[in-house]
Design a protein around this motif. Structure first.
Motif, PDB file in Angstrom:
ATOM      1  N   LEU A  67       0.897  -1.072  -0.144  1.00 39.22           N
ATOM      2  CA  LEU A  67      -0.006   0.012   0.050  1.00 39.22           C
ATOM      3  C   LEU A  67       0.765   1.286   0.040  1.00 39.22           C
ATOM      4  CD1 LEU A  67      -2.932   1.396   0.210  1.00 39.22           C
ATOM      5  CD2 LEU A  67      -2.412   1.210   2.787  1.00 39.22           C
ATOM      6  N   TYR A  68       1.818   1.366   0.886  1.00 46.23           N
ATOM      7  CA  TYR A  68       2.673   2.395   0.844  1.00 46.23           C
ATOM      8  C   TYR A  68       3.532   2.643  -0.225  1.00 46.23           C
ATOM      9  CZ  TYR A  68       1.906   3.071   6.183  1.00 46.23           C
ATOM     10  OH  TYR A  68       1.267   3.245   7.045  1.00 46.23           O
ATOM     11  N   THR A  69       3.733   1.501  -0.969  1.00 48.49           N
ATOM     12  CA  THR A  69       4.929   1.754  -2.078  1.00 48.49           C
ATOM     13  C   THR A  69       3.741   2.363  -3.330  1.00 48.49           C
ATOM     14  OG1 THR A  69       6.042  -0.334  -1.238  1.00 48.49           O
ATOM     15  CG2 THR A  69       6.347   0.187  -3.802  1.00 48.49           C
ATOM     16  N   ALA A  70       2.739   1.750  -3.343  1.00 48.98           N
ATOM     17  CA  ALA A  70       1.815   2.225  -4.310  1.00 48.98           C
ATOM     18  C   ALA A  70       1.478   3.627  -4.383  1.00 48.98           C
ATOM     19  CB  ALA A  70       0.338   1.353  -4.396  1.00 48.98           C
ATOM     20  N   GLN A  71       1.483   4.283  -2.861  1.00 48.10           N
ATOM     21  CA  GLN A  71       1.243   5.574  -2.747  1.00 48.10           C
ATOM     22  C   GLN A  71       2.458   6.529  -3.010  1.00 48.10           C
ATOM     23  OE1 GLN A  71      -0.445   5.469   1.040  1.00 48.10           O
ATOM     24  NE2 GLN A  71      -2.570   5.096   0.488  1.00 48.10           N
ATOM     25  N   ASN A  72       3.689   5.801  -3.474  1.00 47.69           N
ATOM     26  CA  ASN A  72       4.908   6.560  -3.585  1.00 47.69           C
ATOM     27  C   ASN A  72       5.407   7.226  -2.076  1.00 47.69           C
ATOM     28  OD1 ASN A  72       5.283   5.499  -6.011  1.00 47.69           O
ATOM     29  ND2 ASN A  72       4.072   7.169  -6.875  1.00 47.69           N
ATOM     30  N   ALA A 109       7.188   3.795   3.891  1.00 47.21           N
ATOM     31  CA  ALA A 109       7.374   2.477   3.240  1.00 47.21           C
ATOM     32  C   ALA A 109       8.574   2.110   4.117  1.00 47.21           C
ATOM     33  CB  ALA A 109       7.324   2.418   1.860  1.00 47.21           C
ATOM     34  N   THR A 110       9.632   2.953   4.039  1.00 50.26           N
ATOM     35  CA  THR A 110      10.910   2.312   4.845  1.00 50.26           C
ATOM     36  C   THR A 110      10.822   2.238   6.188  1.00 50.26           C
ATOM     37  OG1 THR A 110      12.205   3.718   3.241  1.00 50.26           O
ATOM     38  CG2 THR A 110      13.267   3.278   5.153  1.00 50.26           C
ATOM     39  N   ASP A 111       9.953   3.030   6.870  1.00 48.00           N
ATOM     40  CA  ASP A 111       9.805   3.039   8.292  1.00 48.00           C
ATOM     41  C   ASP A 111       9.026   1.672   8.641  1.00 48.00           C
ATOM     42  OD1 ASP A 111       9.370   3.349  11.089  1.00 48.00           O
ATOM     43  OD2 ASP A 111       7.843   4.838  11.023  1.00 48.00           O
TER      44      ASP A 111
END
Length: 247
Positions: A62-67, A72-74
Motif C-alpha cells: 500500500l505504501y509503495t503504491a502511494q509512493n 514505506a521505509t519505516d
C-alpha cells in the motif's frame, strides 16, 4: 499345601506381568498422543506465521503504491524486525512474556501506521509480573488483537482504542484483558465484508485449536472468555477478551 502356595505365587506373577503390560501400553499411548499433539502444534504454527506476515506485506504494498517512501521505509524496518521475532519464536514451544509483548507491540505499531490514526493502543503490565521469567506459547495473544482491530475498530468510522492489561492474579496464573471500544460482536456480525468475516477469522480458528492442543499436551487449563461491553442503555461499547494462562 505347597501346591496351593505355588499356584498363588504363579497367579501373582501372571497378574503383575499383566499389569506391567497394561501400564506399558498406556505409556506408549500417552507418548503417541503427545507426539501427535506436538506435531499438530507445529503444523498450526506453520499455518499461523505466513498468515500473520501476509497481512503485513499488504501494508508495504500500500505504501509503495502511494509512493510514500519515508513511510514505506519505516514500515519495512518494523516488518523486518517482526519477521526476526516470528522466525525466532517459531523454533520454540514457549517464549518469554517480554518477547511476546515486544512482538505484539511491534505488530500494533504497524497496524496503527497502516490505518492512519484509526488504531491506538495501550499495554499495561502489573508490577508483580516478571516479564523475563514467565514463558507462554508464542503468538497466542496477537490473533485476539487482530480480531479486535478487524471486527471491532475497522467498522467504526473514527476507529478506536485497544487496551491490554497483563496481570498475575496468583503465582500460577497469568491473565490478559484485551479490551476494545469497537462496534461489538453483534454489530460486527451484520457486516458482510468478505475480508473481515472470512479471511480474518483464520487466526482465531487456529488459535482455538492451538489452545485446545496446549491444554491437552501440558495438562493445563488455558481459558478464553469473551465479554460484550454495553452502556446503561444497552448499546454496545466494545468487547473484552480475557485469556487466562496457567504458568
Amino acid at each position: 499345601s505347597d501346591l496351593t502356595v505355588a499356584a498363588l505365587s504363579a497367579e501373582k506373577i501372571v497378574k503383575a506381568r499383566a499389569e506391567a503390560i497394561v501400564k506399558e501400553k498406556e505409556r506408549q499411548l500417552h507418548e503417541l498422543n503427545r507426539n501427535l499433539a506436538e506435531s499438530q502444534l507445529t503444523a498450526l504454527r506453520a499455518q499461523m506465521n505466513p498468515h500473520f506476515l501476509f497481512n503485513c506485506l499488504n501494508s508495504i504494498q500500500l505504501y509503495t503504491a502511494q509512493n510514500n517512501t519515508e513511510k514505506a521505509t519505516d514500515y519495512l524496518n518494523k516488518f523486518s524486525r517482526l519477521i526476526r521475532f516470528v522466525l525466532e519464536n517459531s523454533r520454540s514451544d514457549k517464549v518469554t512474556l517480554e518477547n511476546e509483548l515486544d512482538t505484539l507491540r511491534l505488530y500494533m505499531e504497524m497496524e496503527a501506521m497502516r490505518f492512519r490514526g484509526k488504531v491506538s493502543f495501550q499495554i499495561n503490565i502489573a508490577q508483580n509480573v516478571e516479564k523475563d521469567a514467565i514463558q507462554i506459547p508464542p503468538l497466542l495473544i496477537q490473533p485476539f488483537v487482530e480480531n479486535a482491530i478487524w471486527h471491532g475498530l475497522m467498522h467504526k468510522e473514527e476507529g478506536g482504542m485497544i487496551r491490554i492489561e497483563v496481570t498475575q492474579p496468583n503465582d500460577c496464573l497469568l491473565r490478559f484483558d484485551i479490551t476494545d471500544d469497537g462496534v461489538g460482536r453483534e454489530k460486527a456480525a451484520e457486516f458482510k465484508s468478505k475480508s473481515a468475516t472470512q479471511n480474518k477469522s483464520f487466526g482465531m480458528k487456529v488459535t482455538a485449536e492451538r489452545i485446545e492442543l496446549i491444554n491437552q499436551l501440558y495438562n493445563t487449563a488455558t481459558q478464553v472468555q469473551i465479554v460484550d461491553l454495553k452502556n446503561k442503555e444497552g448499546k454496545a461499547t466494545g468487547t473484552k477478551v480475557v485469556v487466562e494462562i496457567p504458568i
